[in-house]
Design a protein around this motif. Sequence first.
Motif, short mmCIF file in Angstrom:
data_model
loop_
_atom_site.label_atom_id
_atom_site.label_comp_id
_atom_site.label_asym_id
_atom_site.label_seq_id
_atom_site.Cartn_x
_atom_site.Cartn_y
_atom_site.Cartn_z
N TYR A 84 -83.99 -17.57 81.15
CA TYR A 84 -82.62 -17.27 80.71
C TYR A 84 -82.62 -16.18 79.64
N TYR A 110 -81.45 -20.64 89.64
CA TYR A 110 -80.63 -21.58 90.40
C TYR A 110 -81.36 -22.13 91.63
N ASP A 111 -82.33 -21.37 92.13
CA ASP A 111 -83.02 -21.76 93.36
C ASP A 111 -84.34 -22.49 93.13
N ILE A 163 -81.54 -14.75 87.73
CA ILE A 163 -80.59 -15.86 87.79
C ILE A 163 -80.66 -16.54 89.15
N ASN A 164 -80.97 -15.77 90.19
CA ASN A 164 -81.12 -16.36 91.53
C ASN A 164 -82.29 -17.33 91.56
N ALA A 207 -75.72 -16.36 93.10
CA ALA A 207 -76.84 -17.27 92.86
C ALA A 207 -76.38 -18.71 92.72
N MET A 208 -75.23 -18.89 92.12
CA MET A 208 -74.72 -20.23 91.86
C MET A 208 -74.11 -20.88 93.09
N LYS A 209 -73.43 -20.07 93.92
CA LYS A 209 -72.66 -20.69 95.01
C LYS A 209 -72.66 -19.90 96.32
N TYR A 234 -80.69 -29.13 100.10
CA TYR A 234 -79.71 -28.98 99.02
C TYR A 234 -78.34 -28.56 99.54
N HIS A 276 -74.12 -13.36 89.67
CA HIS A 276 -74.27 -14.72 89.12
C HIS A 276 -73.59 -15.74 90.03
N LYS A 328 -75.13 -19.97 99.41
CA LYS A 328 -75.18 -21.18 100.23
C LYS A 328 -74.05 -21.22 101.26
#
Length: 304
Positions: free
Chosen positions: A93, A68-69, A64-65, A134-136, A208, A131, A139
């Motif tokens: 996925y 998203y990356d 999943i990382n 990876a999504m938020k 990004y 999850h 960063k």
Amino acid sequence: MWLNVLKLIRWPNLLIVFLTQWIVWSRVISTSLHTLDLTSRLSFLHLFLLSLSTVFVAAAGYIINDIYDVHIDLINKPSKVIVGRLISIQLSYLYYYLVLGLGASIVLYLGIVFNKLLFVLLYPAVAGILHLYAMKLKKTVLVGNIIISMFVGLVPFIPLLADLDQVRAYSEPRILQLLSLYGSLAFLSNLAREIVKDMQDIKGDKAYDAKTFPILFGISRSKKLLYLILFSIIFLLVHWSFFYDSYSQSTAKIAFGTIPLLTICFSLLITLPKLKSPTDFGKWSLGIKVFMLCGLLFLYLQTI
């Protein structure tokens, strides 16, 4: 195809997870309980399944990382991108949900076998946090780095779940002390690797709008943070091997366990000021991985 899948799930890292838990179970927990005429509630099959569930949730986190990356990685390391180039996003996925489901099934089975259904809730909690990372969270400033490193530091404690009552009631405190030391070393070394990877990926992360430590505070301050982490690792190793646990140390433990780790740490300290390019950061990160591999030998020797 399968070679690409193995690269996607970072199979060397997963192998380290399995070996760590095997050493903890076979050399730390089972051996200590045996000296007290007690037996671990985990059989080798159950240990294998427990480790497999850990490996599956970690693999899902890697997948999943990368999903998203994918855009960031196309800037930072275009030749190493797997998702969207060698494996489609849709298929990635599918692999993500497959390994996540397999891991959840194993954890549910073990929870029923050991009558610890409350621990079953840990699996979706960890999967959800990975999850979210990876999504938020990856960063953000240090939050994601610390969370991932905490998970790495907790890996050696997972085999304790089945025998925690016995270990606390009957066994020597050195078990928990040794696992706490190893968990701390794993946490700190992974945190260092997370930070240097952020230094390596600064170009794509900036594009990004990521707010990582190197982006907000610069390379110089990031190196100072790495100095602090490395000196903390050295302090823990020296304190354990030469002071706190000196009565249990032997020449072999020092020569083949502690000294190699200290040598790697000092090598990383010496080369740290010279790091400038993404290639330099990548090589330094590899040094941290070598440290982690040598850490397995350190743990194994401590149990002899």
